[in-house]
Design a protein around this motif. Structure first.
Motif, mmCIF file in Angstrom:
data_model
loop_
_atom_site.group_PDB
_atom_site.id
_atom_site.type_symbol
_atom_site.label_atom_id
_atom_site.label_comp_id
_atom_site.label_asym_id
_atom_site.label_seq_id
_atom_site.Cartn_x
_atom_site.Cartn_y
_atom_site.Cartn_z
ATOM 1 N N GLY A 169 5.698 7.361 0.051
ATOM 2 C CA GLY A 169 4.363 6.871 0.380
ATOM 3 C C GLY A 169 4.383 6.199 1.737
ATOM 4 O O GLY A 169 5.366 5.546 2.098
ATOM 5 N N VAL A 170 3.302 6.368 2.485
ATOM 6 C CA VAL A 170 3.206 5.822 3.832
ATOM 7 C C VAL A 170 1.848 5.151 4.018
ATOM 8 O O VAL A 170 0.827 5.655 3.538
ATOM 9 N N ALA A 171 1.870 4.035 4.708
ATOM 10 C CA ALA A 171 0.639 3.391 5.171
ATOM 11 C C ALA A 171 0.839 3.109 6.648
ATOM 12 O O ALA A 171 1.879 2.592 7.049
ATOM 13 N N LEU A 172 -0.117 3.525 7.460
ATOM 14 C CA LEU A 172 0.003 3.224 8.885
ATOM 15 C C LEU A 172 -1.223 2.488 9.366
ATOM 16 O O LEU A 172 -2.327 2.672 8.864
ATOM 17 N N LEU A 173 -0.993 1.609 10.335
ATOM 18 C CA LEU A 173 -2.045 0.766 10.887
ATOM 19 C C LEU A 173 -2.394 1.249 12.280
ATOM 20 O O LEU A 173 -1.519 1.394 13.134
ATOM 21 N N ASN A 209 -8.357 12.555 12.831
ATOM 22 C CA ASN A 209 -9.581 11.805 12.548
ATOM 23 C C ASN A 209 -9.839 10.630 13.476
ATOM 24 O O ASN A 209 -10.969 10.163 13.575
ATOM 25 N N TYR A 210 -8.791 10.137 14.127
ATOM 26 C CA TYR A 210 -8.919 9.014 15.064
ATOM 27 C C TYR A 210 -8.108 9.341 16.316
ATOM 28 O O TYR A 210 -7.128 8.662 16.631
ATOM 29 N N PRO A 211 -8.486 10.384 17.040
ATOM 30 C CA PRO A 211 -7.655 10.882 18.144
ATOM 31 C C PRO A 211 -7.424 9.889 19.281
ATOM 32 O O PRO A 211 -6.431 10.004 20.001
ATOM 33 N N ASP A 212 -8.290 8.908 19.430
ATOM 34 C CA ASP A 212 -8.112 7.931 20.506
ATOM 35 C C ASP A 212 -7.450 6.638 20.033
ATOM 36 O O ASP A 212 -7.182 5.753 20.848
ATOM 37 N N ALA A 213 -7.179 6.532 18.752
ATOM 38 C CA ALA A 213 -6.564 5.315 18.219
ATOM 39 C C ALA A 213 -5.057 5.329 18.470
ATOM 40 O O ALA A 213 -4.425 6.387 18.547
ATOM 41 N N VAL A 214 -4.512 4.141 18.603
ATOM 42 C CA VAL A 214 -3.065 3.964 18.787
ATOM 43 C C VAL A 214 -2.459 3.591 17.434
ATOM 44 O O VAL A 214 -2.953 2.690 16.753
ATOM 45 N N ILE A 215 -1.418 4.299 17.058
ATOM 46 C CA ILE A 215 -0.690 3.959 15.841
ATOM 47 C C ILE A 215 0.194 2.756 16.173
ATOM 48 O O ILE A 215 1.043 2.832 17.059
ATOM 49 N N GLN A 216 -0.034 1.658 15.490
ATOM 50 C CA GLN A 216 0.731 0.439 15.761
ATOM 51 C C GLN A 216 1.947 0.283 14.860
ATOM 52 O O GLN A 216 3.018 -0.108 15.315
ATOM 53 N N LYS A 217 1.770 0.571 13.561
ATOM 54 C CA LYS A 217 2.828 0.340 12.589
ATOM 55 C C LYS A 217 2.806 1.421 11.518
ATOM 56 O O LYS A 217 1.732 1.889 11.138
ATOM 57 N N ILE A 218 3.993 1.757 11.037
ATOM 58 C CA ILE A 218 4.142 2.696 9.925
ATOM 59 C C ILE A 218 5.015 2.022 8.867
ATOM 60 O O ILE A 218 6.073 1.477 9.186
ATOM 61 N N PHE A 219 4.568 2.082 7.622
ATOM 62 C CA PHE A 219 5.300 1.519 6.489
ATOM 63 C C PHE A 219 5.656 2.653 5.536
ATOM 64 O O PHE A 219 4.776 3.421 5.145
ATOM 65 N N ILE A 220 6.938 2.744 5.156
ATOM 66 C CA ILE A 220 7.427 3.848 4.339
ATOM 67 C C ILE A 220 8.138 3.294 3.107
ATOM 68 O O ILE A 220 9.019 2.449 3.220
ATOM 69 N N SER A 221 7.754 3.804 1.950
ATOM 70 C CA SER A 221 8.423 3.490 0.690
ATOM 71 C C SER A 221 8.830 4.818 0.059
ATOM 72 O O SER A 221 8.001 5.708 -0.106
ATOM 73 N N ALA A 222 10.118 4.942 -0.300
ATOM 74 C CA ALA A 222 10.613 6.214 -0.836
ATOM 75 C C ALA A 222 11.594 5.963 -1.973
ATOM 76 O O ALA A 222 12.409 5.035 -1.902
ATOM 77 N N SER A 223 11.513 6.795 -3.020
ATOM 78 C CA SER A 223 12.420 6.649 -4.145
ATOM 79 C C SER A 223 12.275 7.841 -5.086
ATOM 80 O O SER A 223 11.194 8.427 -5.186
ATOM 81 N N PRO A 224 13.354 8.186 -5.785
ATOM 82 C CA PRO A 224 13.231 9.196 -6.841
ATOM 83 C C PRO A 224 12.325 8.668 -7.960
ATOM 84 O O PRO A 224 12.203 7.448 -8.149
ATOM 85 N N LYS A 238 0.847 -1.203 0.000
ATOM 86 C CA LYS A 238 0.000 0.000 0.000
ATOM 87 C C LYS A 238 0.879 1.249 0.000
ATOM 88 O O LYS A 238 0.593 2.216 -0.722
ATOM 89 N N ALA A 239 1.963 1.249 0.785
ATOM 90 C CA ALA A 239 2.895 2.382 0.796
ATOM 91 C C ALA A 239 3.519 2.569 -0.586
ATOM 92 O O ALA A 239 3.660 3.699 -1.071
ATOM 93 N N HIS A 240 3.878 1.473 -1.254
ATOM 94 C CA HIS A 240 4.409 1.542 -2.624
ATOM 95 C C HIS A 240 3.386 2.171 -3.559
ATOM 96 O O HIS A 240 3.716 3.032 -4.380
#
Length: 160
Positions: free
Chosen positions: A47-51, A85-100, A29-31
């Motif tokens: 691109g980032v996708a967080l759970l 948008n989800y102020p009480d939610a806990v961020i569990q994971k962040i996925f990062i894809s980066a490239s020129p 999803k980050a890709h």
């Protein structure tokens, strides 16, 4: 005088295929969202996708502006959206894809300093670590169990 040593530990996956099914799906999803980043000036797309703990997946891309530095990194776009948008939610994971845009970078690209500080704020706020997975367009994926691993001497509210 004394000297201290600070180390960081990462899990390294040689390819996206080594990730667990959910983690692979989130990195894909980050890709996917990286390709729609608005980066007309730097030509460097992120691109980032967080759970979140409520099961929601939030995405973000870098958003540039001709009036540098008023753009915003993908990590902060996603984290701030989740916080708003989800102020009480806990961020569990962040996925990062980066490239020129013009090549498929194989080096894992971690969050920049400003993004590390923003992610740190949420780790402190939620009293829980956030797993961070990062990569280029291809190649190895680095996983950090917490932002504190990437920013061991973090500045937070305890200093204010």
């Amino acid at each position: 005088m004394k000297q201290i040593s600070i180390t960081s530990d990462f899990t390294v996956f040689t390819s996206i295929d080594e990730l667990e099914a959910l983690d692979r799906e989130l990195m894909e999803k980050a890709h996917e969202v990286r390709k729609i980043a608005y980066a007309p000036y730097s030509k460097f797309q992120v691109g980032v996708a967080l759970l979140l703990d409520n099961g929601k997946v939030v995405t973000g891309t870098n958003q540039e502006n001709a009036a540098y530095p008023s753009g915003l990194c993908a990590e902060r776009v996603a984290v701030f959206y989740a916080g708003a948008n989800y102020p009480d939610a806990v961020i569990q994971k962040i996925f990062i894809s980066a490239s020129p845009q013009d090549k498929e970078l194989a080096d894992p690209i971690p969050p920049c300093g400003a993004c590390r500080q923003s992610i740190a704020e949420y780790e402190v706020k939620q009293s829980a670590g956030i797993e961070i997975f990062f990569m280029g367009a291809i190649g190895e994926i680095y996983k950090s169990d917490s932002l504190k691993n990437l920013l061991p001497l973090l500045f937070d509210k305890k200093y204010l």
